[in-house]
Design a protein around this motif. Structure first.
Motif, mmCIF file in Angstrom:
data_model
loop_
_atom_site.group_PDB
_atom_site.id
_atom_site.type_symbol
_atom_site.label_atom_id
_atom_site.label_comp_id
_atom_site.label_asym_id
_atom_site.label_seq_id
_atom_site.Cartn_x
_atom_site.Cartn_y
_atom_site.Cartn_z
ATOM 1 N N GLU A 29 0.825 -1.208 0.000
ATOM 2 C CA GLU A 29 0.000 0.000 0.000
ATOM 3 C C GLU A 29 0.861 1.260 0.000
ATOM 4 O O GLU A 29 0.358 2.365 0.151
ATOM 5 N N GLY A 30 2.185 1.091 -0.200
ATOM 6 C CA GLY A 30 3.095 2.222 -0.090
ATOM 7 C C GLY A 30 2.939 3.235 -1.203
ATOM 8 O O GLY A 30 2.842 2.889 -2.379
ATOM 9 N N ASP A 31 2.908 4.510 -0.823
ATOM 10 C CA ASP A 31 2.843 5.589 -1.799
ATOM 11 C C ASP A 31 4.221 6.240 -1.907
ATOM 12 O O ASP A 31 5.217 5.706 -1.405
ATOM 13 N N ALA A 32 4.287 7.387 -2.557
ATOM 14 C CA ALA A 32 5.579 8.034 -2.800
ATOM 15 C C ALA A 32 6.300 8.417 -1.518
ATOM 16 O O ALA A 32 7.525 8.558 -1.509
ATOM 17 N N ASP A 33 5.557 8.594 -0.433
ATOM 18 C CA ASP A 33 6.161 9.013 0.830
ATOM 19 C C ASP A 33 6.613 7.837 1.697
ATOM 20 O O ASP A 33 7.282 8.045 2.706
ATOM 21 N N ARG A 34 6.259 6.630 1.293
ATOM 22 C CA ARG A 34 6.459 5.473 2.182
ATOM 23 C C ARG A 34 7.940 5.206 2.426
ATOM 24 O O ARG A 34 8.302 4.721 3.499
ATOM 25 N N THR A 35 8.788 5.468 1.453
ATOM 26 C CA THR A 35 10.217 5.201 1.631
ATOM 27 C C THR A 35 11.000 6.476 1.906
ATOM 28 O O THR A 35 12.158 6.603 1.506
ATOM 29 N N GLY A 55 -4.528 4.400 -7.761
ATOM 30 C CA GLY A 55 -5.439 3.928 -6.722
ATOM 31 C C GLY A 55 -4.984 4.253 -5.315
ATOM 32 O O GLY A 55 -5.761 4.091 -4.368
ATOM 33 N N LEU A 56 -3.734 4.709 -5.156
ATOM 34 C CA LEU A 56 -3.186 5.002 -3.831
ATOM 35 C C LEU A 56 -3.017 6.510 -3.649
ATOM 36 O O LEU A 56 -2.553 7.210 -4.547
ATOM 37 N N ALA A 134 -5.562 -15.010 -3.741
ATOM 38 C CA ALA A 134 -7.013 -14.864 -3.845
ATOM 39 C C ALA A 134 -7.683 -15.124 -2.500
ATOM 40 O O ALA A 134 -8.658 -14.446 -2.132
ATOM 41 N N ALA A 135 -7.166 -16.098 -1.750
ATOM 42 C CA ALA A 135 -7.747 -16.428 -0.446
ATOM 43 C C ALA A 135 -7.557 -15.285 0.555
ATOM 44 O O ALA A 135 -8.452 -14.992 1.364
ATOM 45 N N ILE A 136 -6.402 -14.633 0.514
ATOM 46 C CA ILE A 136 -6.168 -13.487 1.409
ATOM 47 C C ILE A 136 -7.126 -12.356 1.068
ATOM 48 O O ILE A 136 -7.690 -11.705 1.958
ATOM 49 N N ARG A 137 -7.325 -12.106 -0.210
ATOM 50 C CA ARG A 137 -8.277 -11.069 -0.621
ATOM 51 C C ARG A 137 -9.677 -11.408 -0.115
ATOM 52 O O ARG A 137 -10.384 -10.540 0.440
ATOM 53 N N ASP A 138 -10.099 -12.642 -0.288
ATOM 54 C CA ASP A 138 -11.429 -13.061 0.171
ATOM 55 C C ASP A 138 -11.546 -12.930 1.687
ATOM 56 O O ASP A 138 -12.602 -12.517 2.206
ATOM 57 N N HIS A 139 -10.469 -13.274 2.391
ATOM 58 C CA HIS A 139 -10.456 -13.156 3.856
ATOM 59 C C HIS A 139 -10.643 -11.702 4.264
ATOM 60 O O HIS A 139 -11.393 -11.396 5.212
ATOM 61 N N TYR A 140 -9.978 -10.791 3.555
ATOM 62 C CA TYR A 140 -10.110 -9.365 3.844
ATOM 63 C C TYR A 140 -11.542 -8.892 3.603
ATOM 64 O O TYR A 140 -12.118 -8.172 4.437
ATOM 65 N N ASP A 181 -7.067 -0.918 1.397
ATOM 66 C CA ASP A 181 -8.291 -1.428 0.777
ATOM 67 C C ASP A 181 -8.098 -1.579 -0.723
ATOM 68 O O ASP A 181 -8.453 -2.620 -1.306
ATOM 69 N N TYR A 182 -7.547 -0.571 -1.366
ATOM 70 C CA TYR A 182 -7.326 -0.655 -2.813
ATOM 71 C C TYR A 182 -6.329 -1.767 -3.135
ATOM 72 O O TYR A 182 -6.552 -2.567 -4.052
ATOM 73 N N PHE A 183 -5.235 -1.804 -2.388
ATOM 74 C CA PHE A 183 -4.180 -2.788 -2.638
ATOM 75 C C PHE A 183 -4.715 -4.213 -2.541
ATOM 76 O O PHE A 183 -4.505 -5.029 -3.450
ATOM 77 N N ILE A 184 -5.408 -4.523 -1.467
ATOM 78 C CA ILE A 184 -5.880 -5.901 -1.292
ATOM 79 C C ILE A 184 -7.046 -6.203 -2.221
ATOM 80 O O ILE A 184 -7.110 -7.276 -2.844
#
Length: 264
Positions: A29-35, A55-56, A134-140, A181-184
């Protein structure tokens, strides 16, 4: 704000420092500021280009994107900024974007450091790992972020217990929650369904450096992808401080290792 319009989105990007251009494509989910911590250790030697993946945060879009579309965003961003080949650090999903770029637009990169790409197609049997994403996305979607973070941490072997002191703390604020949310919701599906022909990587004119964290367990999906990439290219696997997110947890040491790798 500095922006560029691409098909279906507007991308926010940042340039800092002086010297040859180095693009950093973020993980998760990292954007330009994350690093920001990593960049601070690189700007004396490089002009560092970071951006919000569509999307971020400030890169607005109305829908999800495929990995190929994300990679095309990088192509258009580089085309906008420079007409010279650049170095690229791609982390996790960012590494996959870089691999696409080396196949489709190889003249834009002279070197790609591909840190633990989440690329099932690199593995002999990709389906279990496509299913895992796919399972992680469904879990989320069913249980929410708090219940899903341990699933992501376990899948990627992320060690959250160590790191350099004095790092920037990124709180789980509304913007970061929206990015997760967008990432997952979208990018997990994009990674799970992505296809690239591995043999195409062996004919690219760009130098590809497969990389992994020193503390990433060798059994997890992302490490195995990095290892498979090294085997495909008949190279040693370059190791970097920390684990899957070593660029965040060990920014000073990671920057020095990156500088060493790029100076070869």
């Amino acid at each position: 704000m500095t922006t560029i319009e691409v098909p279906g989105a507007v991308l926010h990007y940042q340039l800092e420092g002086s010297g040859p251009l180095l693009l950093i494509a973020q993980s998760g989910e990292g954007d330009a500021d994350r690093t920001t911590d990593l960049v601070s250790h690189l700007v004396d030697d490089y002009t560092v280009l970071t951006y919000d993946r569509r999307g971020l945060s400030r890169s607005k879009t109305a829908a999800g994107a495929t990995i190929a579309e994300h990679a095309n965003d990088v192509h258009l961003l580089l085309e906008h900024v420079t007409d010279e080949p650049v170095a690229m650090l791609g982390c996790s999903i960012g590494a996959v974007l870089g691999l696409h770029l080396t196949v489709k637009h190889p003249r834009q990169l002279h070197t790609l450091v591909a840190h633990e790409p989440i690329a099932p197609w690199l593995l002999p049997d990709p389906q279990p790992h496509r299913d895992e994403l796919a399972a992680i996305r469904d879990h989320y979607l069913t249980n929410g972020l708090k219940a899903t973070i341990p699933e992501i941490v376990g899948s990627l072997g992320i060690d959250q217990s160590n790191g350099e002191p004095g790092r920037t703390d990124f709180p789980m604020d509304a913007n970061r929650l929206a990015n997760f949310d967008y990432f997952i919701r979208h990018d997990f599906t994009a990674a799970a369904t992505d296809e690239l022909t591995p043999s195409d990587l062996t004919t690219s004119s760009a130098t590809i450096v497969p990389a992994a964290g020193t503390t990433t367990p060798h059994t997890v999906f992302d490490y195995r992808c990095a290892e498979a990439l090294a085997d495909l290219l008949d190279q040693d696997l370059a190791t970097f401080p920390g684990g899957h997110n070593g660029n965040l947890s060990h920014p000073k040491a990671y920057a020095q290792r990156l500088r060493d790798v790029l100076s070869r």
